[in-house]
Scaffold this active site. Structure first.
Site, PDB file in Angstrom:
ATOM      1  N   CYS C 125      20.466  20.787  17.050  1.00 45.34           N
ATOM      2  CA  CYS C 125      19.085  20.490  16.667  1.00 45.34           C
ATOM      3  C   CYS C 125      18.972  18.973  16.698  1.00 45.34           C
ATOM      4  O   CYS C 125      19.456  18.289  15.804  1.00 45.34           O
ATOM      5  CB  CYS C 125      18.764  21.028  15.279  1.00 45.34           C
ATOM      6  SG  CYS C 125      17.178  20.448  14.646  1.00 45.34           S
ATOM      7  N   CYS C 128      16.634  17.426  13.640  1.00 47.41           N
ATOM      8  CA  CYS C 128      16.920  17.424  12.192  1.00 47.41           C
ATOM      9  C   CYS C 128      18.142  18.229  11.759  1.00 47.41           C
ATOM     10  O   CYS C 128      18.479  18.194  10.579  1.00 47.41           O
ATOM     11  CB  CYS C 128      15.705  17.884  11.405  1.00 47.41           C
ATOM     12  SG  CYS C 128      15.204  19.570  11.702  1.00 47.41           S
ATOM     13  N   SER C 129      18.795  18.981  12.607  1.00 48.94           N
ATOM     14  CA  SER C 129      20.001  19.751  12.242  1.00 48.94           C
ATOM     15  C   SER C 129      19.727  21.174  11.767  1.00 48.94           C
ATOM     16  O   SER C 129      20.434  21.688  10.909  1.00 48.94           O
ATOM     17  CB  SER C 129      20.855  19.049  11.178  1.00 48.94           C
ATOM     18  OG  SER C 129      21.031  17.701  11.465  1.00 48.94           O
ATOM     19  N   CYS C 130      18.718  21.846  12.315  1.00 46.25           N
ATOM     20  CA  CYS C 130      18.477  23.260  12.004  1.00 46.25           C
ATOM     21  C   CYS C 130      19.729  24.079  12.317  1.00 46.25           C
ATOM     22  O   CYS C 130      20.425  23.817  13.298  1.00 46.25           O
ATOM     23  CB  CYS C 130      17.321  23.802  12.829  1.00 46.25           C
ATOM     24  SG  CYS C 130      15.756  23.019  12.456  1.00 46.25           S
TER      25      CYS C 130
END
Lengths: 94, 114, 220
Positions: C125, C128-130
């Protein structure tokens, strides 16, 4: 707004607002192929500011060839990046 | 380009090798995660939507973004959204943080400066 | 930040010295309370005082989320390896298939992408790091790092090599940038030589990193 089908070629909008968007910078203005129509979801560009009273948008997964994104890409022609993009960022490719 | 491209939007930028770092999550990180999940439940409004939290993270400034750890960003952003919505006030927040620090000192624990 | 303000001891104290007489918590006893840790406690206290949720609900949520680990993803993968019908349903509709096993995929639709001899999948992601936390638990630090998020989308073969994963010259690499409402999990290839293993034995071969797609599963 257009309703796209898998296999359709689409172009991502070229624009740069300062607000909250979920369209990565690196794919803006590029052309890819619709991989699937995911469904409809509320618009993150509205939700981000606490506004949820709106019609949901169609979300697509769009497949881009790595070599179309990065001119110096090292790998196969078949290498791809799939990105989830909302309908308001997509237009039919010319 | 560095102006029109926002700092969280980093796909394709040059960066060093991936360090395969991990850490044991601390109790306050688990707590932060749980706070966010609870606030995001429809039965509570929701008082927080993930895009509101992301927006608050994207507005904290690039230097702060890079300085903070993942769950530090989460709690700071969530707190800002709660302040915007008037769930609690700045005054209440400041006093509550000092109360937590006082409790830590009273228990013989240390409080980091800054 | 704790990294900039390391233990600011005003006096020497050994690990066996106990200030309060209370049972020690080895993980936290020695660590100074950081600003953001204090904020998390303060915000929880305020939200409880305001009646937004209660202390039991908070404790229960912490426990629920801590119970989510890559072992759940491993269970899903092992079932897919032994049951082709399940595998097809998993790829078609990940959330429903996972629910068949009595597991909670979380509110975001789970999308499972299958590795084959022709295609290797890897998840990132960039914004944002989903991550599929409801199924796999909290993501590793490196997944959230600037290095991984910046580079895997542009030079996936190099990044995979840094994880010790060599992609065959004729195998395509498919990166999935988790930008919106889906959450992704990779269905790794079943390692060769595992034909005689039971489903529960197969689960032990499935690692978290193989579910992200940075490594493949090995037969032992």
């Amino acid at each position: 707004m257009s309703d796209f089908q898998p296999g359709d070629t689409v172009k991502v909008g070229t624009r740069f607002p300062i607000g909250h968007v979920r369209t990565p910078y690196y794919c803006r203005g590029l052309t890819g192929e619709v991989e699937r129509r995911v469904g409809t979801f509320k618009n993150p560009e509205e939700l981000a500011y606490g506004r949820a009273d709106h019609e949901p948008l169609t979300l697509y997964r769009v497949r881009f060839r790595q070599k179309d994104i990065w001119p110096d890409y090292k790998g196969l022609d078949a290498d791809t990046v799939d990105i989830e993009l909302f309908e308001n960022w997509l237009e039919p490719a010319a | 380009m560095t102006t029109e491209r926002r700092y969280h939007d980093m796909g394709g930028l040059p960066a060093g090798p991936v360090e395969r770092t991990e850490h044991e999550f601390e109790p306050w990180e688990h707590k932060t995660d749980a706070i966010v999940r609870l606030l995001s439940e429809p039965g509570r409004g929701p008082l927080l939507r993930v895009d509101e939290m992301r927006r608050a993270i994207e507005e904290m400034g690039g230097n702060i973004y890079d300085e903070l750890t993942y769950y530090e960003r989460w709690i700071a952003a969530t707190t800002n959204v709660m302040l915007e919505k008037g769930v609690f006030s700045v005054d209440e927040l400041g006093k509550a943080i000092e109360a937590v620090r006082a409790k830590q000192r009273a228990a013989g624990g240390e409080v980091a400066e800054g | 930040m704790s990294t900039e303000h390391p233990h600011n001891h005003s006096h020497d104290h050994g690990h066996d010295h106990d200030h309060s007489g209370a049972p020690k918590q080895p993980d936290t006893e020695d660590r100074a309370l950081t600003y953001h840790a204090a904020m998390a406690d303060a915000v929880a206290d305020l939200l409880i005082a305001k009646g937004v949720f209660n202390a039991d609900e908070l404790r229960a949520k912490i426990e629920t989320m801590q119970s989510r680990t890559p072992a759940l993803g491993a269970k899903v993968v092992a079932r897919a390896w032994v049951d082709d019908g399940f595998k097809q349903r998993l790829i078609q509709d990940g959330s429903s298939a996972v629910a068949e096993l009595g597991l909670d995929p979380g509110p975001a639709p789970l999308t499972v992408v299958e590795n084959t001899a022709e295609t290797h999948n890897v998840i990132v992601c960039t914004l944002c790091s989903c991550y599929p936390v409801f199924l796999l638990g909290k993501s590793p630090d490196w997944y959230k790092s600037r290095e991984y998020r910046s580079r895997v989308v542009r030079e996936p073969r190099t990044v995979l090599a840094e994880f010790g994963t060599d992609i065959a010259e004729d195998q395509a690499v498919r990166v999935h940038d988790s930008t919106a409402d889906l959450r992704y999990m990779v269905l790794p290839c079943r390692p060769e030589g595992t034909e005689n293993l039971s489903e529960s034995e197969l689960t032990t071969l499935v690692t978290r990193d193989s579910l992200i797609g940075v490594i493949e599963c090995k037969s032992e």
